[in-house]
Design a protein around this motif. Structure first.
Motif, PDB file in Angstrom:
ATOM      1  N   ASP A 295       1.635 -14.904  27.316  1.00 46.50           N
ATOM      2  CA  ASP A 295       1.109 -16.258  27.480  1.00 46.50           C
ATOM      3  C   ASP A 295      -0.316 -16.203  26.950  1.00 46.50           C
ATOM      4  N   TYR A 296      -0.503 -16.673  25.720  1.00 47.43           N
ATOM      5  CA  TYR A 296      -1.765 -16.440  25.032  1.00 47.43           C
ATOM      6  C   TYR A 296      -2.962 -17.092  25.711  1.00 47.43           C
ATOM      7  N   LYS A 297      -2.712 -17.990  26.621  1.00 46.65           N
ATOM      8  CA  LYS A 297      -3.832 -18.582  27.337  1.00 46.65           C
ATOM      9  C   LYS A 297      -4.378 -17.638  28.402  1.00 46.65           C
ATOM     10  N   THR A 298      -3.575 -16.679  28.837  1.00 50.97           N
ATOM     11  CA  THR A 298      -4.002 -15.780  29.906  1.00 50.97           C
ATOM     12  C   THR A 298      -4.051 -14.320  29.478  1.00 50.97           C
ATOM     13  N   THR A 299      -3.278 -13.918  28.468  1.00 52.83           N
ATOM     14  CA  THR A 299      -3.293 -12.520  28.039  1.00 52.83           C
ATOM     15  C   THR A 299      -4.062 -12.308  26.738  1.00 52.83           C
ATOM     16  N   HIS A 300      -4.325 -13.370  25.979  1.00 51.40           N
ATOM     17  CA  HIS A 300      -5.067 -13.263  24.729  1.00 51.40           C
ATOM     18  C   HIS A 300      -6.057 -14.424  24.577  1.00 51.40           C
ATOM     19  N   PRO A 301      -6.881 -14.694  25.565  1.00 53.51           N
ATOM     20  CA  PRO A 301      -7.748 -15.883  25.474  1.00 53.51           C
ATOM     21  C   PRO A 301      -8.842 -15.787  24.414  1.00 53.51           C
ATOM     22  N   LEU A 302      -9.150 -14.574  23.938  1.00 54.35           N
ATOM     23  CA  LEU A 302     -10.230 -14.425  22.959  1.00 54.35           C
ATOM     24  C   LEU A 302      -9.746 -14.408  21.514  1.00 54.35           C
ATOM     25  N   ASP A 303      -8.440 -14.384  21.304  1.00 52.57           N
ATOM     26  CA  ASP A 303      -7.925 -14.324  19.939  1.00 52.57           C
ATOM     27  C   ASP A 303      -8.401 -15.519  19.121  1.00 52.57           C
ATOM     28  N   ALA A 304      -8.805 -15.226  17.884  1.00 54.42           N
ATOM     29  CA  ALA A 304      -9.282 -16.246  16.924  1.00 54.42           C
ATOM     30  C   ALA A 304     -10.662 -16.803  17.282  1.00 54.42           C
ATOM     31  N   THR A 305     -11.391 -16.120  18.168  1.00 52.85           N
ATOM     32  CA  THR A 305     -12.761 -16.529  18.488  1.00 52.85           C
ATOM     33  C   THR A 305     -13.697 -16.107  17.352  1.00 52.85           C
ATOM     34  N   THR A 306     -14.544 -17.011  16.903  1.00 54.14           N
ATOM     35  CA  THR A 306     -15.433 -16.743  15.771  1.00 54.14           C
ATOM     36  C   THR A 306     -16.850 -17.170  16.092  1.00 54.14           C
ATOM     37  N   HIS A 307     -17.807 -16.319  15.727  1.00 56.56           N
ATOM     38  CA  HIS A 307     -19.238 -16.661  15.805  1.00 56.56           C
ATOM     39  C   HIS A 307     -19.863 -16.338  14.455  1.00 56.56           C
ATOM     40  N   ARG A 308     -20.418 -17.343  13.805  1.00 60.09           N
ATOM     41  CA  ARG A 308     -21.093 -17.137  12.525  1.00 60.09           C
ATOM     42  C   ARG A 308     -22.410 -17.899  12.544  1.00 60.09           C
ATOM     43  N   ASP A 309     -23.395 -17.300  13.210  1.00 57.36           N
ATOM     44  CA  ASP A 309     -24.703 -17.924  13.341  1.00 57.36           C
ATOM     45  C   ASP A 309     -25.702 -17.403  12.317  1.00 57.36           C
ATOM     46  N   GLY A 310     -25.430 -16.221  11.751  1.00 57.26           N
ATOM     47  CA  GLY A 310     -26.341 -15.656  10.765  1.00 57.26           C
ATOM     48  C   GLY A 310     -27.642 -15.154  11.339  1.00 57.26           C
ATOM     49  N   ARG A 311     -27.699 -14.894  12.654  1.00 52.47           N
ATOM     50  CA  ARG A 311     -28.932 -14.443  13.296  1.00 52.47           C
ATOM     51  C   ARG A 311     -28.922 -12.921  13.421  1.00 52.47           C
ATOM     52  N   LYS A 312     -29.972 -12.292  12.939  1.00 53.02           N
ATOM     53  CA  LYS A 312     -30.040 -10.832  12.916  1.00 53.02           C
ATOM     54  C   LYS A 312     -30.254 -10.247  14.307  1.00 53.02           C
ATOM     55  N   TYR A 313     -31.250 -10.735  15.008  1.00 53.63           N
ATOM     56  CA  TYR A 313     -31.564 -10.203  16.344  1.00 53.63           C
ATOM     57  C   TYR A 313     -30.978 -11.132  17.399  1.00 53.63           C
ATOM     58  N   HIS A 314     -29.700 -10.946  17.619  1.00 55.64           N
ATOM     59  CA  HIS A 314     -28.943 -11.803  18.526  1.00 55.64           C
ATOM     60  C   HIS A 314     -27.918 -10.940  19.248  1.00 55.64           C
ATOM     61  N   VAL A 315     -27.647 -11.249  20.501  1.00 56.05           N
ATOM     62  CA  VAL A 315     -26.647 -10.508  21.265  1.00 56.05           C
ATOM     63  C   VAL A 315     -25.572 -11.473  21.743  1.00 56.05           C
ATOM     64  N   TYR A 316     -24.311 -11.072  21.560  1.00 57.73           N
ATOM     65  CA  TYR A 316     -23.151 -11.872  21.976  1.00 57.73           C
ATOM     66  C   TYR A 316     -22.468 -11.153  23.137  1.00 57.73           C
ATOM     67  N   SER A 317     -22.272 -11.861  24.227  1.00 58.03           N
ATOM     68  CA  SER A 317     -21.691 -11.255  25.428  1.00 58.03           C
ATOM     69  C   SER A 317     -20.436 -12.006  25.847  1.00 58.03           C
ATOM     70  N   TYR A 318     -19.429 -11.229  26.254  1.00 58.29           N
ATOM     71  CA  TYR A 318     -18.186 -11.777  26.798  1.00 58.29           C
ATOM     72  C   TYR A 318     -17.971 -11.143  28.172  1.00 58.29           C
ATOM     73  N   PHE A 319     -17.798 -11.978  29.171  1.00 56.45           N
ATOM     74  CA  PHE A 319     -17.594 -11.509  30.536  1.00 56.45           C
ATOM     75  C   PHE A 319     -16.123 -11.714  30.901  1.00 56.45           C
ATOM     76  N   LEU A 320     -15.430 -10.604  31.128  1.00 49.26           N
ATOM     77  CA  LEU A 320     -13.980 -10.631  31.304  1.00 49.26           C
ATOM     78  C   LEU A 320     -13.601 -10.220  32.719  1.00 49.26           C
ATOM     79  N   LYS A 321     -12.651 -10.931  33.315  1.00 48.11           N
ATOM     80  CA  LYS A 321     -12.085 -10.577  34.608  1.00 48.11           C
ATOM     81  C   LYS A 321     -10.605 -10.281  34.387  1.00 48.11           C
ATOM     82  N   VAL A 322     -10.226  -9.017  34.609  1.00 45.42           N
ATOM     83  CA  VAL A 322      -8.893  -8.527  34.250  1.00 45.42           C
ATOM     84  C   VAL A 322      -8.035  -8.369  35.499  1.00 45.42           C
ATOM     85  N   VAL A 323      -6.791  -8.857  35.431  1.00 46.56           N
ATOM     86  CA  VAL A 323      -5.844  -8.740  36.545  1.00 46.56           C
ATOM     87  C   VAL A 323      -4.571  -8.066  36.035  1.00 46.56           C
ATOM     88  N   ASN A 324      -4.198  -6.966  36.657  1.00 51.57           N
ATOM     89  CA  ASN A 324      -2.957  -6.272  36.315  1.00 51.57           C
ATOM     90  C   ASN A 324      -1.770  -7.204  36.597  1.00 51.57           C
TER      91      ASN A 324
END
Length: 400
Positions: A266-295
């Motif tokens: 169920d791609y909404k719950t097992t693959h929620p980040l698929d096809a995520t894109t960030h194209r800001d062109g910023r050199k000194y930038h940090v991208y963070s993803y906070f994930l909560k995983v359930v077996n």
């Protein structure tokens, strides 16, 4: 009037006493409507009974001693593979450094995102002189203590016989390595020419890593990683060297935990980040993803069981300069950090079991069918008697 006798034959509502022998047009019509209504209700009951549903159950996760796999496929449009490093750090203090050197495939990309070629992640070619001179011991350029080499046998000497070994020695001392220029081993191996020729390339990383089922983070950052003064740092010398190159624009082609079975995904719950894109062109930038995983386990009617994981993801990015957010003036970002892409994951102590079941049991279906039949008959019997009584009353009034 010609249709009256034919309709009379369908009257199933027997009248008491003398009324029981009388069949009416209204009774025939009600009987047909009653049959159709009963059939519709029985079909609906059977459809509801045969419908397969998934019922979740929440239990304590007893598999927390097992390793958890992370499957990833990420493209970095403006980061060459030679500069990219991936590390994993968990809350217990364990670290897996430079995972891109083993178990992963890297694919070089051009500026348009087209694949150039795939190669081994580890570049560890021995310096050419070692094959012709068995006594050769390469210099570490002060990054390692080689003062006692003259007193030690050949197999115990501290040597840096490859560009990679010099690079690691620099990393242990938190020295800036840049592109390896003027280091004999790197010049001979062609490392300097290769890395400078690839400065305008991108990189696609694919593979699977194993982690303990405790929280931590996985991150991509530039340069060699090291632990210095109890801190985890990266050699940003080459990244800082070119002010108009490199950034962490990226596309997450795929990211999942555990078994990657597309038959139950169920791609909404097992693959929620698929096809995520960030194209800001910023050199000194940090991208963070906070994930909560359930077996999660899926149990199917055919007896098949599939173990996987569901997770939710929250995204955040910020510039190193800190200060107020351009889009949200009331938000003030922290200053500093490490350029890169960070995945912070938290593992739930609970487990979800999704069981496939029929929506109803056989007994529930039989009970529902009986209730539908008896209910329809009762309602239409009362309706027929009401109509019959009303007709009799109107007829009596006319006769008087």
């Amino acid at each position: 009037m010609g249709r009256g006798p034919s309709i009379l034959r369908f009257d199933a509502f027997s009248k008491t006493v003398d009324d029981a022998r009388i069949k009416t047009t209204s009774g025939g019509i009600l009987t047909l409507v009653c049959i159709l209504t009963t059939l519709l209700l029985l079909i609906n009951e059977y459809t509801d009974y045969s419908r397969i549903v998934t019922r979740p159950e929440l239990v304590v996760d007893r598999d927390r001693h097992k390793k958890l796999e992370i499957n990833l496929d990420i493209s970095f449009q403006n980061m060459p593979c030679d500069l990219l490093t991936m590390d994993i750090m968990d809350q217990s203090g364990d670290m897996q450094l430079d995972l891109l050197s083993s178990g992963f495939s890297k694919i070089r990309l051009d500026r348009q995102g087209n694949e150039i070629g795939q190669e081994n992640m580890r570049v560890n070619q021995e310096f050419a002189l070692t094959s012709s001179d068995p006594t050769y011991c390469g210099s570490c350029y002060g990054a390692a203590d080689q003062s006692r080499n003259d007193e030690l046998p050949q197999d115990q000497k501290v040597c840096c016989n490859s560009c990679e070994s010099v690079k690691q020695a620099y990393a242990r001392n938190a020295w800036k390595f840049y592109d390896g220029k003027d280091i004999e081993q790197c010049e001979k191996e062609g490392y300097v020419d290769r890395i400078n020729a690839r400065l305008d390339e991108g990189c696609r990383v694919r593979g699977t890593a194993e982690i303990a089922r405790i929280g931590g983070n996985l991150h991509f950052a530039p340069g060699s990683s090291m632990n210095f003064n109890e801190k985890h740092v990266h050699d940003l010398s080459l990244y800082d060297m070119h002010s108009n190159k490199f950034n962490f624009d990226h596309t997450i082609n795929h990211f999942s935990f555990g078994l990657d079975d597309h038959s139950v995904a169920d791609y909404k719950t097992t693959h929620p980040l698929d096809a995520t894109t960030h194209r800001d062109g910023r050199k000194y930038h940090v991208y963070s993803y906070f994930l909560k995983v359930v077996n999660t386990r899926y149990e199917f009617l055919d007896g098949r069981k599939v173990e996987t994981n569901q997770f939710s993801a929250t995204q955040h990015d910020r510039p190193f300069r800190g200060g107020r957010d351009e889009d949200h003036p009331n938000t003030i970002h922290a200053q500093g950090g490490l350029p890169g892409v960070f995945f912070h994951f938290e593992i739930s102590p609970l487990k979800i079991i999704n069981r496939e079941q029929y929506n109803k049991t056989w007994s529930a279906f039989a009970l529902g069918a009986c209730a539908a039949i008896s209910g329809v008959l009762t309602v239409f019997t009362l309706l027929d008697r009401t109509i019959w009584a009303a007709n009799r009353m109107l007829k009596d009034k006319k006769d008087t």
